[in-house]
Design an enzyme around this catalytic site. Sequence first.
Site, PDB file in Angstrom:
ATOM      1  CG  ASP A  96      48.432  36.774  32.166  1.00  0.00           C
ATOM      2  OD1 ASP A  96      47.492  37.325  31.582  1.00  0.00           O
ATOM      3  OD2 ASP A  96      49.592  37.237  32.221  1.00  0.00           O
TER       4      ASP A  96
HETATM    5  N1  URA Z   1      50.145  41.540  34.232  1.00  0.00           N
HETATM    6  C1  URA Z   1      50.456  40.375  33.622  1.00  0.00           C
HETATM    7  O1  URA Z   1      51.358  40.312  32.836  1.00  0.00           O
HETATM    8  N2  URA Z   1      49.728  39.293  33.934  1.00  0.00           N
HETATM    9  C2  URA Z   1      48.735  39.291  34.830  1.00  0.00           C
HETATM   10  O2  URA Z   1      48.125  38.251  35.074  1.00  0.00           O
HETATM   11  C3  URA Z   1      48.437  40.507  35.476  1.00  0.00           C
HETATM   12  C4  URA Z   1      49.152  41.623  35.159  1.00  0.00           C
END
Ligand code: URA
Length: 236
Positions: A104
């Site tokens: 993310d």
């Molecule tokens: N899980 C998440 O919620 N975000 C990420 O960036 C990676 C795994």
Amino acid sequence: MERLDKILAATGRWSRREVKELVRQGRVTVDGHLAAMPEEKADPAVCRICVDGEPVNWERFVYIMMHKPAGLLSATEDSRQKTVLDLLPTELRKRGLAPVGRLDKDTEGLLLLTDDGDLTHRLLSPKYHVDKVYFARVDGELTAADTAAFAAGLTLGDGLVCRPAGLEILTGDTCLVTLQEGKFHQVKRMLASRGKPVVYLKRLSMGSLHLDENLEKGQYRRLTEEELHALRNGTA
Ligand code: URA
């Protein structure tokens, strides 16, 4: 055997059009012989390909370990926002590297970038059981019941059934989460489903590959041969 224009363009130094021009100008040699056409085939692993007499550094695939900072998208391009590719020099960007699994925008940590589609597939497919380990800080107090729920396999509010996952509590509000899959916002959604929203998330490892502690946020380096070998073996 591959076409000369493909081999030279894959270095990221020239476009296919530029390679055509180089060949036309008689600046490209293969094992000492002047290349006649950009379509000419050669084995880049065996042949000595030179431009202006300089041997060309050819790599079949490129593997980059990046310490992703928060604030960048794990995408190859975006019309409005900066992506992790913006941290790389033009030569590497031109090669068509892509992140292996997305983090993310606000997640930090280990991001592998490569143009090796086969390895990418194997690292991401749950079939190969590659562990992805995340460090998370949550708003709340983690308990043994959370660990048990992760181990049993959570079903999220929207019906998503998660495979059994690891949750190792480090302190009251920090933990290590180990997943073998990577659904959208998965760690955040799993912890939120336990009433413990994530306030900070960092990926530490993917299979045998661990984030190099010497890499500052935003820095990157090529994988070592040992790292690559271990990653490949782990998905054999
Ligand atoms: N899980 C998440 O919620 N975000 C990420 O960036 C990676 C795994």
